[in-house]
Design a protein around this motif. Structure first.
Motif, mmCIF file in Angstrom:
data_model
loop_
_atom_site.group_PDB
_atom_site.id
_atom_site.type_symbol
_atom_site.label_atom_id
_atom_site.label_comp_id
_atom_site.label_asym_id
_atom_site.label_seq_id
_atom_site.Cartn_x
_atom_site.Cartn_y
_atom_site.Cartn_z
ATOM 1 N N LEU A 1 -11.354 13.972 -1.138
ATOM 2 C CA LEU A 1 -12.048 15.873 -1.371
ATOM 3 C C LEU A 1 -13.131 16.782 -1.185
ATOM 4 C CD1 LEU A 1 -8.368 15.486 -4.392
ATOM 5 C CD2 LEU A 1 -8.316 16.569 -2.007
ATOM 6 N N GLU A 2 -13.440 16.271 -2.640
ATOM 7 C CA GLU A 2 -14.991 17.235 -2.365
ATOM 8 C C GLU A 2 -15.272 16.773 -0.916
ATOM 9 O OE1 GLU A 2 -16.539 15.084 -5.862
ATOM 10 O OE2 GLU A 2 -15.664 16.513 -6.863
ATOM 11 N N THR B 1 -1.768 18.069 -16.426
ATOM 12 C CA THR B 1 -4.036 18.559 -16.007
ATOM 13 C C THR B 1 -3.553 20.140 -17.572
ATOM 14 O OG1 THR B 1 -4.757 19.659 -14.603
ATOM 15 C CG2 THR B 1 -1.907 19.908 -14.642
ATOM 16 N N LEU C 1 -8.059 8.225 -9.188
ATOM 17 C CA LEU C 1 -8.190 9.710 -9.095
ATOM 18 C C LEU C 1 -9.993 9.866 -8.690
ATOM 19 C CD1 LEU C 1 -5.595 10.035 -11.949
ATOM 20 C CD2 LEU C 1 -5.738 10.816 -9.813
ATOM 21 N N GLU C 2 -10.251 8.962 -9.862
ATOM 22 C CA GLU C 2 -11.943 9.796 -9.557
ATOM 23 C C GLU C 2 -12.418 8.925 -7.914
ATOM 24 O OE1 GLU C 2 -14.674 9.184 -13.674
ATOM 25 O OE2 GLU C 2 -14.555 7.637 -11.953
ATOM 26 N N ASN D 1 -9.165 21.866 -5.235
ATOM 27 C CA ASN D 1 -8.748 20.529 -5.507
ATOM 28 C C ASN D 1 -7.688 19.672 -5.937
ATOM 29 O OD1 ASN D 1 -11.105 19.976 -3.098
ATOM 30 N ND2 ASN D 1 -12.374 19.344 -4.400
ATOM 31 N N LEU D 2 -7.105 20.357 -6.869
ATOM 32 C CA LEU D 2 -6.425 20.291 -7.357
ATOM 33 C C LEU D 2 -4.894 19.816 -7.329
ATOM 34 C CD1 LEU D 2 -6.182 19.545 -11.053
ATOM 35 C CD2 LEU D 2 -5.399 21.891 -11.476
ATOM 36 N N ILE E 1 -11.959 18.668 -12.096
ATOM 37 C CA ILE E 1 -12.390 18.810 -11.250
ATOM 38 C C ILE E 1 -12.102 20.055 -10.822
ATOM 39 C CG2 ILE E 1 -9.791 18.560 -11.498
ATOM 40 C CD1 ILE E 1 -8.836 17.689 -8.296
ATOM 41 N N GLU E 2 -12.152 20.519 -9.494
ATOM 42 C CA GLU E 2 -12.378 22.140 -9.264
ATOM 43 C C GLU E 2 -11.085 22.522 -8.717
ATOM 44 O OE1 GLU E 2 -14.943 21.956 -5.545
ATOM 45 O OE2 GLU E 2 -16.481 21.241 -6.479
ATOM 46 N N ILE F 1 -10.615 12.251 -5.634
ATOM 47 C CA ILE F 1 -11.378 13.335 -5.980
ATOM 48 C C ILE F 1 -12.501 12.866 -4.853
ATOM 49 C CG2 ILE F 1 -12.825 15.043 -7.788
ATOM 50 C CD1 ILE F 1 -10.109 14.033 -9.429
ATOM 51 N N LEU G 1 -4.832 17.207 -4.333
ATOM 52 C CA LEU G 1 -5.237 15.781 -5.490
ATOM 53 C C LEU G 1 -3.036 15.959 -6.179
ATOM 54 C CD1 LEU G 1 -6.662 13.051 -6.484
ATOM 55 C CD2 LEU G 1 -6.748 14.571 -8.768
#
Length: 312
Positions: free
Chosen positions: A62-63, A36, A55-56, A11-12, A7-8, A59, A15
């Protein structure tokens, strides 16, 4: 086995949420631990694969610039448990209407999506569920979309003028001033959709009408998108009167919460009767929303669940 998800960094934190609230919400529903390390998300536990799927999807949202909130997480959890995790992205991206200020109105829960689909594909739809599930707001958004698309010529919103502990005769002012407080949520929703000035112009020329339920008697509502809100407070006679106003080219949405009936003791709710009598009728849909579809403050969900558990 540990699941690792890249994950970038930007965005962590989004999330995980404030004080890891998002992650705690997910862990409460799965046998898994989320952490993490080195800029990646790690998932351990029996439900690690299911958590990874969720979670995918979060994410990916978020992207693409979407925010992660409790309602969106709960929708994702529900979809993952049903084996439909990949539907979260399409659910989020579905737009019902774009307001005058550019705000996109869409579905945040699976129940809301089912509700929107039902309204679009049926002449009469009953939306039954607790406060905070977006019934009224989504119905008004759908009405605005139908009006702008030329599918209807008029939007009509109505509510029974009944509240616990109050009667119109005891309220100050003329009839309009007496009923306006009951209709205020509908005014606010319409103002949000069209913008206040445009809404007032439509109101003046009769393209939008907001009125108490009693004003529907003796009319035929043709080429209109008609919404009855707080329908649990309509009597059986009022409900039959309203439903038989349906005219050619119209669509009706009847919303209510059958756990919050304010009718006098001994008076049966017209909503409950209608839902029972009309079940199975062609072109009539019933969508039941629950505490899982509450999209207001998270505390509302807990309040709804507590009352449901108490049976009161």
């Amino acid at each position: 086995m540990t699941e690792r998800i890249e994950i970038e960094n930007d965005n962590l934190s989004k999330l995980f949420g404030s004080f890891d609230a998002n992650i705690k919400r997910i862990e409460a529903q799965f046998d898994a631990r989320i952490s993490t390390r080195d800029g990646a998300v790690l998932v351990d536990g029996k439900d690690a694969a299911a958590c990874r799927a969720l979670l995918e999807q979060l994410i990916a949202l978020l992207e693409q610039g979407y925010e992660i909130d409790g309602a969106r997480i709960d929708a994702g959890i529900e979809l993952v448990k049903d084996g439909r995790a990949d539907e979260l992205l399409s659910l989020t991206k579905s737009v019902v209407y774009t307001t005058a200020r550019g705000r996109q109105i869409g579905c945040k829960t699976v129940g809301q999506r089912d509700y929107v689909r039902a309204v679009k594909s049926h002449t009469l739809t009953f939306g039954v569920g607790p406060a905070g599930t977006g019934k009224t707001f989504l119905a008004v958004a759908l009405a605005a979309a139908a009006f702008k698309a030329g599918e209807v010529e008029k939007i009509i919103l109505t509510r029974p003028a009944i509240e616990a502990g109050e009667k119109l005769g005891f309220l100050p002012g003329d009839l309009k001033e007496k009923v306006d407080p009951y209709l205020r949520p509908l005014y606010d929703a319409l103002g949000e959709m069209f913008g206040v000035e445009a809404y007032e112009r439509l109101l003046e020329r009769g393209s939008i009408e907001v009125a108490p339920l009693a004003y529907m008697r003796g009319r035929t509502l043709a080429r209109a998108f008609v919404i009855l809100d707080e329908a649990q407070n309509a009597t059986n006679e009022q409900m039959k009167m309203f439903l038989t106003r349906l005219g050619e080219g119209s669509r009706m949405v009847v919303n209510g919460d059958d756990s919050q009936i304010d009718l006098p003791h001994g008076t049966e709710s017209g909503l409950k009767i209608a839902v029972d009598v009309l079940k199975g009728i062609d072109d009539v849909a019933l969508v039941r929303l629950s505490e899982r579809d509450v999209v207001r403050h998270a505390l509302i969900t807990r309040i709804v669940r507590a009352y449901a558990a108490s049976g009161r």
